[in-house]
Motif scaffolding. Structure first.
Motif, mmCIF file in Angstrom:
data_model
loop_
_atom_site.group_PDB
_atom_site.id
_atom_site.type_symbol
_atom_site.label_atom_id
_atom_site.label_comp_id
_atom_site.label_asym_id
_atom_site.label_seq_id
_atom_site.Cartn_x
_atom_site.Cartn_y
_atom_site.Cartn_z
ATOM 1 N N PRO A 1 -5.032 -0.275 -7.923
ATOM 2 C CA PRO A 1 -4.852 -0.299 -9.442
ATOM 3 C C PRO A 1 -3.648 -0.351 -10.100
ATOM 4 O O PRO A 1 -2.804 1.251 -9.441
ATOM 5 N N GLU B 1 -2.926 -5.430 -6.100
ATOM 6 C CA GLU B 1 -3.805 -6.000 -7.109
ATOM 7 C C GLU B 1 -5.451 -5.590 -6.299
ATOM 8 O O GLU B 1 -5.508 -5.702 -5.248
ATOM 9 N N PRO B 2 -6.310 -5.231 -7.238
ATOM 10 C CA PRO B 2 -7.204 -4.109 -6.280
ATOM 11 C C PRO B 2 -7.813 -5.983 -6.144
ATOM 12 O O PRO B 2 -7.963 -6.923 -6.797
#
Length: 315
Positions: free
Chosen positions: A252, A298-299
């Motif tokens: 995150p 990005e997750p």
């Protein structure tokens, strides 16, 4: 009329001219003396600075009659700086000794724990004891890695060791990384792809392999079975970029600045082995070579760590 000039007799005029010449001469002498004193002062200031740079400056017993206030103040400042430098060198020596002691005193006990763990693994044991023995071996290996990583990081941060850089090809480094990590990736079911390159940069091969190796090790740890990890190089005008991409859970944005801190474990970390030192060590190695590390993630979409190395030696 011939004996007066604006009410001044010739004798008085001659006296005034003589006094004027004397004043001009005295002023010239004063300017010459002041110039000599200024040049001497500048030479002394320059000498003080040169001695400080060479590490040989010693403060003398200066008086106002011998040196200007500027010289005296600069002398006190440089003396204080010299003392600070010596204190730093002494602290560095103590840190070096402490690191050496830690490394030496822990090496043998850890090696014995791992050895006896392997010997026990070869003995007939109750089935209930097998998981406990495996846990002992795992924790001992983790502790060994942690101590080794902390010793390396402390040596770099304290200046005890410095990377020795030179302009060279990155291909041998990539080949060594592939040879080291392909068995680990295959054991976990992760595809490791290391792209060949003709790129060159200015770096220390041993320490840079340590840095990129930590990035690759993290990528394999966090990538699930069936995922992919790739290592590639791109050369730009001033830097060469070594990029490690993975199919892991991603990081995150709120955690991305913190992942390079020592012992930091992200939200996905509890599910994977690690001690939280590898990224801090990689960043320190990059910084000492005039480079840096960037993270894009990005997750749910994996992570991309990029190590930038200068193409030329840093001044």
């Amino acid at each position: 009329m011939n004996d007066w000039f604006f009410g001044i007799t010739p004798g008085q005029l001659a006296l005034l001219l003589g006094l004027g010449a004397l004043v001009v001469t005295a002023a010239g002498v004063g300017v010459a003396v002041y110039g000599w004193y200024t040049r001497r002062t500048m030479r002394r200031l320059e000498q003080m600075l040169e001695q400080t740079i060479a590490g040989s400056f010693e403060q003398g017993d200066y008086s106002e009659a011998r040196l200007s206030r500027l010289e005296e103040k600069l002398s006190r400042f440089l003396h204080s700086s010299q003392l600070s430098r010596r204190a730093i060198e002494e602290d560095r020596g103590r840190i070096k000794s402490l690191i050496g002691d830690i490394s030496h005193q822990t090496k043998t006990p850890l090696a014995n724990i791992l050895l006896y763990g392997q010997l026990l693994d070869e003995q007939p044991l109750p089935e209930a004891a097998r998981p406990m023995l495996a846990q002992i071996n795992t924790e001992a290996e983790k502790l060994q890695f942690l101590i080794e990583a902390l010793v390396k990081l402390s040596r770099l941060e304290s200046g005890v060791v410095q990377p020795v850089t030179q302009v060279q090809s990155l291909e041998p480094l990539l080949q060594a990384l592939e040879h080291s990590f392909r068995p680990v990736a295959e054991q976990k079911g992760v595809s490791l792809r290391v792209l060949s390159t003709g790129a060159r940069a200015c770096f220390d091969c041993k320490w840079t392999q340590e840095a990129v190796g930590n990035l690759v090790d993290n990528a394999i740890k966090y990538t699930p079975a069936g995922g992919h990890v790739s290592v590639a190089c791109e050369q730009y005008a001033m830097f060469c970029r070594v990029t490690v991409r993975d199919d892991g859970p991603g990081i995150p944005e709120s955690e991305q600045a913190a992942v390079f801190r020592r012992f930091y474990r992200g939200s996905a970390a509890p599910k994977s082995p690690g001690v939280g030192v590898g990224l801090a060590l990689a960043r320190q190695i990059a910084t000492l070579q005039g480079g840096y590390i960037k993270l894009a993630s990005e997750p749910g979409k994996g992570s991309e760590f990029s190590l930038y190395l200068p193409l030329e030696a840093q001044m």
